[in-house]
Design an enzyme around this catalytic site. Structure first.
Site, PDB file in Angstrom:
ATOM      1  N   PRO A  25      -4.611  -2.833   2.398  1.00 26.50           N
ATOM      2  CA  PRO A  25      -5.531  -1.732   2.136  1.00 26.50           C
ATOM      3  C   PRO A  25      -5.206  -0.525   3.012  1.00 26.50           C
ATOM      4  O   PRO A  25      -4.966  -0.678   4.211  1.00 26.50           O
ATOM      5  CB  PRO A  25      -6.903  -2.314   2.498  1.00 26.50           C
ATOM      6  CG  PRO A  25      -6.641  -3.536   3.311  1.00 26.50           C
ATOM      7  CD  PRO A  25      -5.292  -4.026   2.926  1.00 26.50           C
ATOM      8  N   ALA A  59     -10.223   0.153   2.004  1.00 26.68           N
ATOM      9  CA  ALA A  59     -11.601  -0.118   2.428  1.00 26.68           C
ATOM     10  C   ALA A  59     -12.579   0.594   1.495  1.00 26.68           C
ATOM     11  O   ALA A  59     -12.544   1.816   1.367  1.00 26.68           O
ATOM     12  CB  ALA A  59     -11.789   0.360   3.860  1.00 26.68           C
ATOM     13  N   GLN A 101     -10.689  -4.325  -0.878  1.00 26.80           N
ATOM     14  CA  GLN A 101     -11.246  -4.653   0.427  1.00 26.80           C
ATOM     15  C   GLN A 101     -12.673  -4.100   0.509  1.00 26.80           C
ATOM     16  O   GLN A 101     -12.881  -2.888   0.404  1.00 26.80           O
ATOM     17  CB  GLN A 101     -10.386  -4.035   1.541  1.00 26.80           C
ATOM     18  CG  GLN A 101     -10.827  -4.473   2.930  1.00 26.80           C
ATOM     19  CD  GLN A 101     -10.065  -3.782   4.036  1.00 26.80           C
ATOM     20  OE1 GLN A 101      -9.980  -2.555   4.080  1.00 26.80           O
ATOM     21  NE2 GLN A 101      -9.523  -4.554   4.960  1.00 26.80           N
ATOM     22  N   TYR A 183     -14.696  -2.510  12.697  1.00 26.51           N
ATOM     23  CA  TYR A 183     -15.777  -2.144  11.779  1.00 26.51           C
ATOM     24  C   TYR A 183     -16.910  -3.173  11.870  1.00 26.51           C
ATOM     25  O   TYR A 183     -16.853  -4.103  12.681  1.00 26.51           O
ATOM     26  CB  TYR A 183     -15.206  -1.958  10.365  1.00 26.51           C
ATOM     27  CG  TYR A 183     -14.234  -0.785  10.340  1.00 26.51           C
ATOM     28  CD1 TYR A 183     -14.664   0.492  10.716  1.00 26.51           C
ATOM     29  CD2 TYR A 183     -12.888  -0.951  10.024  1.00 26.51           C
ATOM     30  CE1 TYR A 183     -13.783   1.563  10.764  1.00 26.51           C
ATOM     31  CE2 TYR A 183     -11.999   0.119  10.068  1.00 26.51           C
ATOM     32  CZ  TYR A 183     -12.449   1.379  10.435  1.00 26.51           C
ATOM     33  OH  TYR A 183     -11.581   2.432  10.491  1.00 26.51           O
ATOM     34  N   ARG A 231      -9.936 -10.219   6.286  1.00 27.96           N
ATOM     35  CA  ARG A 231      -9.059  -9.580   7.280  1.00 27.96           C
ATOM     36  C   ARG A 231      -9.748  -9.650   8.637  1.00 27.96           C
ATOM     37  O   ARG A 231     -10.895  -9.226   8.785  1.00 27.96           O
ATOM     38  CB  ARG A 231      -8.764  -8.125   6.895  1.00 27.96           C
ATOM     39  CG  ARG A 231      -7.898  -7.419   7.936  1.00 27.96           C
ATOM     40  CD  ARG A 231      -7.305  -6.106   7.456  1.00 27.96           C
ATOM     41  NE  ARG A 231      -5.886  -6.298   7.119  1.00 27.96           N
ATOM     42  CZ  ARG A 231      -4.985  -5.320   7.059  1.00 27.96           C
ATOM     43  NH1 ARG A 231      -5.347  -4.064   7.270  1.00 27.96           N
ATOM     44  NH2 ARG A 231      -3.726  -5.570   6.764  1.00 27.96           N
ATOM     45  N   LEU A 302       4.191  -3.226  11.165  1.00 22.57           N
ATOM     46  CA  LEU A 302       5.592  -2.905  11.440  1.00 22.57           C
ATOM     47  C   LEU A 302       6.554  -3.959  10.901  1.00 22.57           C
ATOM     48  O   LEU A 302       7.467  -4.405  11.595  1.00 22.57           O
ATOM     49  CB  LEU A 302       5.809  -2.651  12.936  1.00 22.57           C
ATOM     50  CG  LEU A 302       5.212  -1.325  13.444  1.00 22.57           C
ATOM     51  CD1 LEU A 302       5.485  -1.140  14.923  1.00 22.57           C
ATOM     52  CD2 LEU A 302       5.767  -0.134  12.656  1.00 22.57           C
ATOM     53  N   GLY A 324       2.558  -1.678   4.947  1.00 24.12           N
ATOM     54  CA  GLY A 324       1.678  -0.540   4.770  1.00 24.12           C
ATOM     55  C   GLY A 324       2.439   0.762   4.712  1.00 24.12           C
ATOM     56  O   GLY A 324       2.857   1.247   3.654  1.00 24.12           O
TER      57      GLY A 324
HETATM   58  C1  FNR Z   1      -4.552   1.790   7.205  1.00 30.73           C
HETATM   59  N1  FNR Z   1      -4.979   0.510   7.525  1.00 30.73           N
HETATM   60  C2  FNR Z   1      -6.144   0.017   6.965  1.00 30.73           C
HETATM   61  N2  FNR Z   1      -6.532  -1.257   7.210  1.00 30.73           N
HETATM   62  C3  FNR Z   1      -7.601  -1.797   6.569  1.00 30.73           C
HETATM   63  O1  FNR Z   1      -7.917  -2.955   6.794  1.00 30.73           O
HETATM   64  N3  FNR Z   1      -8.306  -1.037   5.669  1.00 30.73           N
HETATM   65  C4  FNR Z   1      -7.994   0.258   5.399  1.00 30.73           C
HETATM   66  O2  FNR Z   1      -8.609   0.879   4.517  1.00 30.73           O
HETATM   67  C5  FNR Z   1      -6.913   0.830   6.100  1.00 30.73           C
HETATM   68  N4  FNR Z   1      -6.568   2.145   5.931  1.00 30.73           N
HETATM   69  C6  FNR Z   1      -5.368   2.623   6.402  1.00 30.73           C
HETATM   70  C7  FNR Z   1      -4.921   3.896   6.049  1.00 30.73           C
HETATM   71  C8  FNR Z   1      -3.664   4.336   6.442  1.00 30.73           C
HETATM   72  C9  FNR Z   1      -3.187   5.698   6.009  1.00 30.73           C
HETATM   73  C10 FNR Z   1      -2.846   3.495   7.235  1.00 30.73           C
HETATM   74  C11 FNR Z   1      -1.458   3.926   7.644  1.00 30.73           C
HETATM   75  C12 FNR Z   1      -3.299   2.258   7.616  1.00 30.73           C
HETATM   76  C13 FNR Z   1      -4.099  -0.421   8.271  1.00 30.73           C
HETATM   77  C14 FNR Z   1      -3.058  -1.015   7.321  1.00 30.73           C
HETATM   78  O3  FNR Z   1      -3.658  -1.845   6.348  1.00 30.73           O
HETATM   79  C15 FNR Z   1      -2.030  -1.859   8.105  1.00 30.73           C
HETATM   80  O4  FNR Z   1      -2.689  -2.945   8.681  1.00 30.73           O
HETATM   81  C16 FNR Z   1      -1.332  -1.040   9.193  1.00 30.73           C
HETATM   82  O5  FNR Z   1      -0.883   0.189   8.672  1.00 30.73           O
HETATM   83  C17 FNR Z   1      -0.172  -1.802   9.825  1.00 30.73           C
HETATM   84  O6  FNR Z   1       0.821  -2.097   8.865  1.00 30.73           O
HETATM   85  P1  FNR Z   1       2.190  -1.198   8.742  1.00 30.73           P
HETATM   86  O7  FNR Z   1       1.767   0.175   8.297  1.00 30.73           O
HETATM   87  O8  FNR Z   1       2.826  -1.186  10.109  1.00 30.73           O
HETATM   88  O9  FNR Z   1       2.986  -1.932   7.714  1.00 30.73           O
END
Ligand code: FNR
Length: 382
Positions: A25, A59, A101, A183, A231, A302, A324
């Site tokens: 998400p 979310a 989510q 949250y 999550r 990452l 992500g």
């Molecule tokens: C997120 N992330 C995030 N996580 C979540 O649980 N709900 C959400 O709505 C969001 N929104 C969100 C927006 C944006 C623009 C980013 C970059 C990230 C966190 C995301 O799901 C993920 O856990 C992290 O970005 C780490 O993974 P990556 O980006 O390193 O692959």
């Protein structure tokens, strides 16, 4: 024949993911009154056509007070179902499964969008009063949230259930409950944000109570053939906070209550956290939960390389990998991974997706994918 685990199907209840590449998400902060619009159709739809196994929609607030920003998606009223149904139908027509989510931001609600600075918005700036387990702000200088009464906790559970029913009506394959990143549900889990002296605070059992009530209530309305994800932040990265042993113990209980997969993230609870970031830095959490609680996990954080993703699965550290920011930068990642890992075939895909992904991997993205876009558009307009 080379058969990477990344391109093998994953069965969760009656849902079969065609491969193990998923998009986690990610808030788009682009909804008006919680409604999905053209942006959501294009953002999710375009990535869906690139060979993912699963995507989880950002979310999505269960009540207006639970939005991170005024522009979050919502499922707190029936009018929000139809625009999401359109996104879901388009995504499914491309082959991936799609989840949503369900979220409540608690004391981290009422903020400006990241590109507008992300600061807390007071009621006079278009924000609203935040609620939380205890009247402790997220960080110094922010307005204090109001501690929820016990009766209000029942309303929160009811709002999660109503949102899950709407998600079902919109056609989602699965629901993920957001209990991470500081949250509301995470605020209840962590002793740093939960100082209640009733049965929702204090002991591990009490701090877990609200999440377990939400899970049990959703599981009653969410069909038995559809998976339910949670999550979790595995650690607060802060002394005296929520940490891995409690997270593993909770995951075991969640499994007993009908949760099918833990999406293992971390952090977000307090502003003074000290996160040690690096490639795959949260994979050990997915591994610890999978080994300790005995249920499938998703690794996130990452993960950017095909070989890295494949090793996580091969070494039994997780069952699904979530990418992500990499999928924001590079929506064609699945086809690239297919080529890099030298996969000749993978099971569980609809034949249409099969053809387009293979041709995308061998001839470049555009030529392979265009016919599939056209076919899907024709199907939708019928
Ligand atoms: C997120 N992330 C995030 N996580 C979540 O649980 N709900 C959400 O709505 C969001 N929104 C969100 C927006 C944006 C623009 C980013 C970059 C990230 C966190 C995301 O799901 C993920 O856990 C992290 O970005 C780490 O993974 P990556 O980006 O390193 O692959």
């Amino acid at each position: 024949m080379n058969s990477p685990k990344l391109f093998s199907p994953l069965q969760l209840r009656e849902l079969k993911l065609r491969n193990r590449i998923a998009m986690p998400p990610m808030c788009q902060y682009s909804a008006i009154d919680g409604m999905a619009g053209d942006w959501h159709l294009v953002h999710y739809g375009s990535r869906a056509a690139q060979g993912l196994g699963l995507m989880i929609v950002e979310a999505t607030a269960i009540e207006p007070r639970g939005r991170i920003s005024p522009h979050d998606l919502g499922l707190w009223k029936d009018e929000q179902i139809e625009p999401l149904r359109k996104v879901v139908a388009f995504v499914k027509a491309q082959g991936p499964a799609i989840g949503v989510q369900l979220a409540h931001a608690g004391r981290k609600a009422s903020g400006a969008r990241p590109w507008e600075g992300g600061a807390q918005l007071s009621p006079s700036q278009g924000g609203w009063e935040c609620v939380a387990p205890s009247a402790i702000p997220f960080k110094e200088g922010e307005l204090s949230p109001r501690a929820l009464s016990k009766a209000e906790l029942g309303d929160i559970v009811g709002a999660f259930v109503a949102a899950a029913r709407r998600a079902l009506s919109a056609g989602f394959d699965l629901v993920e409950i957001h209990a991470a990143h500081g949250y509301l549900l995470h605020q209840f889990l962590s002793p740093l944000s939960n100082r209640r002296d009733d049965e929702y605070g204090g002991s591990f059992a009490n701090r877990s109570r609200l999440l377990l009530e939400v899970v049990e209530a959703i599981r009653k309305v969410w069909p038995a053939d559809k998976p339910l994800f949670v999550r979790l932040s595995a650690t607060d990265w802060a002394a005296g906070g929520w940490d891995v042993p409690e997270c593993v113990a909770l995951s075991g209980i969640l499994k007993e209550r009908g949760v099918d997969l833990i999406d293992a993230s971390s952090a977000g609870l307090i502003a003074t956290q000290k996160v040690i970031v690096g490639p795959g830095y949260q994979v050990p959490f997915a591994q610890a939960i999978r080994a300790g609680a005995g249920l499938p996990t998703a690794a996130v954080g990452l993960i950017t390389e095909a070989a890295q993703a494949e090793a996580i699965l091969e070494e039994g550290k997780a069952d699904l990998v979530l990418l992500g920011r990499e999928l924001l930068r590079n929506p064609g990642w699945p086809a690239q991974a297919l080529r890099e890992l030298g996969a000749e075939s993978f099971d569980g895909r609809p034949s249409e997706g099969d053809t387009s992904l293979r041709s995308a991997a061998s001839t470049g993205y555009g030529r392979g994918l265009a016919p599939q876009y056209l076919r899907s558009l024709r199907e939708m307009s019928r």
